[in-house]
Design a protein around this motif. Structure first.
Motif, PDB file in Angstrom:
ATOM      1  N   GLY A  56       0.778  -1.233   0.000  1.00  0.00           N
ATOM      2  CA  GLY A  56       0.000   0.000   0.000  1.00  0.00           C
ATOM      3  C   GLY A  56       0.809   1.282   0.000  1.00  0.00           C
ATOM      4  N   PHE A  57       2.133   1.192   0.101  1.00  0.00           N
ATOM      5  CA  PHE A  57       2.954   2.387   0.228  1.00  0.00           C
ATOM      6  C   PHE A  57       3.298   2.995  -1.134  1.00  0.00           C
ATOM      7  CE2 PHE A  57       3.647   0.262   4.239  1.00  0.00           C
ATOM      8  CZ  PHE A  57       3.705   1.306   5.144  1.00  0.00           C
ATOM      9  N   HIS A  58       3.390   4.322  -1.166  1.00  0.00           N
ATOM     10  CA  HIS A  58       3.844   5.011  -2.365  1.00  0.00           C
ATOM     11  C   HIS A  58       5.295   4.599  -2.639  1.00  0.00           C
ATOM     12  CE1 HIS A  58       4.855   8.140  -5.210  1.00  0.00           C
ATOM     13  NE2 HIS A  58       3.598   8.565  -5.191  1.00  0.00           N
ATOM     14  N   PRO A  59       5.637   4.317  -3.906  1.00  0.00           N
ATOM     15  CA  PRO A  59       7.019   3.906  -4.198  1.00  0.00           C
ATOM     16  C   PRO A  59       8.062   4.909  -3.722  1.00  0.00           C
ATOM     17  CG  PRO A  59       5.602   3.510  -6.097  1.00  0.00           C
ATOM     18  CD  PRO A  59       4.766   4.251  -5.095  1.00  0.00           C
ATOM     19  N   ALA A  60       7.756   6.203  -3.824  1.00  0.00           N
ATOM     20  CA  ALA A  60       8.733   7.211  -3.402  1.00  0.00           C
ATOM     21  C   ALA A  60       8.969   7.152  -1.900  1.00  0.00           C
ATOM     22  CB  ALA A  60       8.253   8.606  -3.809  1.00  0.00           C
ATOM     23  N   MET A  61       7.952   6.816  -1.134  1.00  0.00           N
ATOM     24  CA  MET A  61       8.106   6.711   0.313  1.00  0.00           C
ATOM     25  C   MET A  61       9.036   5.545   0.657  1.00  0.00           C
ATOM     26  SD  MET A  61       5.096   6.513   3.155  1.00  0.00           S
ATOM     27  CE  MET A  61       5.460   6.549   4.919  1.00  0.00           C
ATOM     28  N   VAL A  62       8.904   4.453  -0.081  1.00  0.00           N
ATOM     29  CA  VAL A  62       9.782   3.300   0.141  1.00  0.00           C
ATOM     30  C   VAL A  62      11.208   3.655  -0.246  1.00  0.00           C
ATOM     31  CG1 VAL A  62      10.191   0.879  -0.403  1.00  0.00           C
ATOM     32  CG2 VAL A  62       7.843   1.740  -0.267  1.00  0.00           C
ATOM     33  N   ARG A  63      11.370   4.357  -1.381  1.00  0.00           N
ATOM     34  CA  ARG A  63      12.715   4.702  -1.845  1.00  0.00           C
ATOM     35  C   ARG A  63      13.423   5.661  -0.889  1.00  0.00           C
ATOM     36  NH1 ARG A  63      10.068   4.950  -6.961  1.00  0.00           N
ATOM     37  NH2 ARG A  63       9.958   7.225  -6.799  1.00  0.00           N
ATOM     38  N   ARG A  64      12.682   6.471  -0.165  1.00  0.00           N
ATOM     39  CA  ARG A  64      13.329   7.363   0.805  1.00  0.00           C
ATOM     40  C   ARG A  64      13.997   6.569   1.931  1.00  0.00           C
ATOM     41  NH1 ARG A  64       8.903  10.852  -0.247  1.00  0.00           N
ATOM     42  NH2 ARG A  64       7.691  10.025   1.498  1.00  0.00           N
TER      43      ARG A  64
END
Length: 274
Positions: A56-64
Motif C-alpha cells: 500500500g505504500f507510495h514507491p517514493a516513500m519506500v525509496r526514501r
C-alpha cells in the motif's frame, strides 16, 4: 485469531520501547525503523521487493528509506533491535499473566506458525527462515509476526486478484469507514494521486461520485475479507480446534495487555476482540 495475535505483533510499530531499540541501532526516525525492521528478514534489499510485498505504500516513500537504512544498521542488527524492542514492550505489560499460561500460549502460537503454508508468500517465508528466540515472550512475538505476514501475503494476493492497486485499496477502505487522514499520510500518497484513484473506482462502479461505496464495493469487501480468511486458515486447521480454542483463551489477556500501545485510530484497522 488475527484480532488476538495482531496486537502482540503490533507493539513493534507503536511501543516506545521498540522505537528506542531502533534508534539505539542507528535507525532514527519512525519510518526508518518501520521499513528496516519489517524488511530486514529479506536481507539488504532495495525498494522493489518492499514496495511489492508491503503493497500500500507510495514507491517514493519506500525509496526514501531503502536502501539508505542499511548504511545505518545491518539487517542482522535491525532484527536484533526489533526483537529486543518488542520483547521489552511485552515484558512491561504482561506481568499479570501467569508464566505457565504465557509459555503455553507461546508454544501453541509457534505450532500454528510452523504449520503456515509458505508457497507464494514471500514476506512470511522470509520471516519463517529466522531463528526462533529461546524465551516465551520472544517466541510469542516471533510467531505472531510470522502469522500476520502470512495473512498479509494472502490478503495482498486477493487484492491483486480483485484488480486493485495499492492506493485504490486504501481509497476503497476509506470509503467504508477507515480514516483517510491516517491511511493517506501513513502511506505517502498525494491528494492528486488519491483523487485519481477515487475517480478510477467511480468508473469501475465501486464508488459513488460523492465517495460513498456502492453495493458492488460492499459485496467486494465481503468477498475479499472472506477469501483472506480462507487463505489464512491453514495453520489453524493444522493446529486443530481444541488447541486453537485453548490458544484463543490464553491470548485474550495477553492481547488486552498489548493493546495499551495501540492508538485508537491506526492504519491496521483492528477490531476489538469479543
Amino acid at each position: 485469531m488475527w484480532a488476538l495475535f495482531e496486537p502482540v505483533h503490533a507493539v513493534t510499530y507503536f511501543a516506545p520501547q521498540a522505537r528506542a531499540r531502533y534508534e539505539a541501532a542507528g535507525l532514527r526516525g519512525y519510518w526508518r525503523g518501520y521499513f528496516a525492521g519489517r524488511a530486514a528478514a529479506f536481507g539488504p534489499v532495495g525498494p522493489g521487493p518492499v514496495h511489492a510485498t508491503f503493497f500500500g505504500f507510495h514507491p517514493a516513500m519506500v525509496r526514501r528509506a531503502l536502501p539508505d537504512v542499511w548504511s545505518r544498521a545491518t539487517p542482522a542488527d535491525t532484527l536484533t533491535a526489533r526483537l529486543d524492542g518488542a520483547r521489552a514492550a511485552l515484558d512491561d505489560v504482561l506481568g499479570s499473566v501467569p508464566a505457565a499460561d504465557l509459555a503455553q500460549a507461546a508454544e501453541l502460537l509457534r505450532a500454528a506458525a510452523e504449520r503456515a503454508d509458505l508457497a507464494g508468500r514471500a514476506l512470511a517465508a522470509a520471516h519463517a527462515d529466522l531463528p526462533w528466540p529461546d524465551d516465551p515472550v520472544g517466541v510469542l512475538w516471533r510467531a505472531a509476526t510470522l502469522l500476520r505476514e502470512h495473512r498479509g501475503d494472502g490478503h495482498v494476493a486477493v487484492l491483486v486478484h480483485a484488480g486493485l492497486d495499492g492506493v485504490e485499496s486504501l481509497v476503497w477502505r476509506t470509503a467504508m469507514g477507515s480514516d483517510r487522514q491516517v491511511l493517506q499520510s501513513n502511506r505517502g500518497w498525494s491528494d492528486d494521486e488519491w483523487d485519481a484513484a477515487a475517480a478510477r473506482l467511480v468508473e469501475r462502479g465501486w464508488l459513488e461520485p460523492d465517495g460513498r461505496p456502492t453495493a458492488a464495493a460492499l459485496t467486494a469487501r465481503d468477498d475479499i475479507e472472506r477469501r483472506t480468511d480462507e487463505l489464512a486458515a491453514a495453520p489453524w486447521r493444522a493446529l486443530g480446534e481444541p488447541d486453537t480454542e485453548r490458544l484463543a483463551t490464553l491470548l485474550h489477556p495477553i492481547t488486552t495487555a498489548a493493546r495499551v500501545y495501540l492508538p485508537p485510530i491506526n492504519p491496521i484497522g483492528l477490531p476489538t476482540p469479543s
